[in-house]
Design an enzyme around this catalytic site. Sequence first.
Site, PDB file in Angstrom:
ATOM      1  N   LYS A  60     -18.584   4.728 -85.497  1.00 17.24           N
ATOM      2  CA  LYS A  60     -18.722   3.366 -86.020  1.00 17.24           C
ATOM      3  C   LYS A  60     -18.315   3.316 -87.495  1.00 17.24           C
ATOM      4  O   LYS A  60     -17.651   2.368 -87.934  1.00 17.24           O
ATOM      5  CB  LYS A  60     -20.174   2.886 -85.875  1.00 17.24           C
ATOM      6  CG  LYS A  60     -20.607   2.559 -84.454  1.00 17.24           C
ATOM      7  CD  LYS A  60     -22.053   2.091 -84.476  1.00 17.24           C
ATOM      8  CE  LYS A  60     -22.523   1.644 -83.111  1.00 17.24           C
ATOM      9  NZ  LYS A  60     -23.928   1.164 -83.142  1.00 17.24           N
ATOM     10  N   SER A  81     -25.196   2.281 -88.417  1.00 17.42           N
ATOM     11  CA  SER A  81     -26.382   2.887 -87.818  1.00 17.42           C
ATOM     12  C   SER A  81     -26.297   2.778 -86.305  1.00 17.42           C
ATOM     13  O   SER A  81     -25.612   1.901 -85.768  1.00 17.42           O
ATOM     14  CB  SER A  81     -27.643   2.175 -88.329  1.00 17.42           C
ATOM     15  OG  SER A  81     -28.804   2.850 -87.919  1.00 17.42           O
ATOM     16  N   ASP A  82     -26.990   3.689 -85.630  1.00 13.57           N
ATOM     17  CA  ASP A  82     -27.082   3.614 -84.175  1.00 13.57           C
ATOM     18  C   ASP A  82     -28.443   4.143 -83.748  1.00 13.57           C
ATOM     19  O   ASP A  82     -28.973   5.073 -84.358  1.00 13.57           O
ATOM     20  CB  ASP A  82     -25.973   4.425 -83.493  1.00 13.57           C
ATOM     21  CG  ASP A  82     -25.930   4.155 -81.996  1.00 13.57           C
ATOM     22  OD1 ASP A  82     -25.556   3.029 -81.614  1.00 13.57           O
ATOM     23  OD2 ASP A  82     -26.296   5.048 -81.208  1.00 13.57           O
ATOM     24  N   THR A  83     -28.994   3.531 -82.724  1.00 16.52           N
ATOM     25  CA  THR A  83     -30.312   3.894 -82.216  1.00 16.52           C
ATOM     26  C   THR A  83     -30.238   4.149 -80.731  1.00 16.52           C
ATOM     27  O   THR A  83     -29.583   3.401 -80.001  1.00 16.52           O
ATOM     28  CB  THR A  83     -31.326   2.750 -82.482  1.00 16.52           C
ATOM     29  OG1 THR A  83     -31.398   2.508 -83.880  1.00 16.52           O
ATOM     30  CG2 THR A  83     -32.710   3.100 -81.957  1.00 16.52           C
TER      31      THR A  83
END
Length: 201
Positions: A60, A81-83
């Site tokens: 990303k 960010s990634d979750t």
Amino acid sequence: MAYDFIYLASQSPRRRQLLEQLGVRHELLLADHDEDAESLEAEIAGELPLAYVERVTRAKLHAAQKRRKRRGLATAPILCSDTTVAIGRRILGKPADADDARNTLSLLSGRTHRVITAVALAWGRRSDLLVNVSRVHFAPLTDADIARYIDGGEPFGKAGAYAIQSAAGAWISRIEGSYSGIMGLPLYETAQLMRQANVRF
């Protein structure tokens, strides 16, 4: 060099709210219509949850850096960010439909799961990535609990088919870790990155 604002390459309103909570000025740097942003989140067979989150966040960030350059925008740090939610080695991503959401929530019922959030920042010629891992315990859920939650549309677009700041908060008996990380942007790690990049906030 000090920066007065950053670019946020995320559609998540929760991440915007959390940056505002820190007092970080930001502008959105969202994908163009011809970008296949969803494909960046595709899973690789056998990939562990932590490796997945780190890889997706870096992908990303790389896409956002190219986007800023392509648009000729002013130079400023870029945040991505990634979750993901995980039980053991299993990644519980965004549900494809109501049945998928039902299966995911049934799996979480009465169990402890991990919420893994990576946050990455690029500035100048540098970039860094930090990861927060929290543990969340769900009380046992009834079929009616799950059905009501799905009917409200809450599970869709959310890793693990729930959001801690929604009605699902009533199911969470305890957490170990970062509430903001579970929401999608761990503020402690984000603040560390801001200080590294000399972002004013």
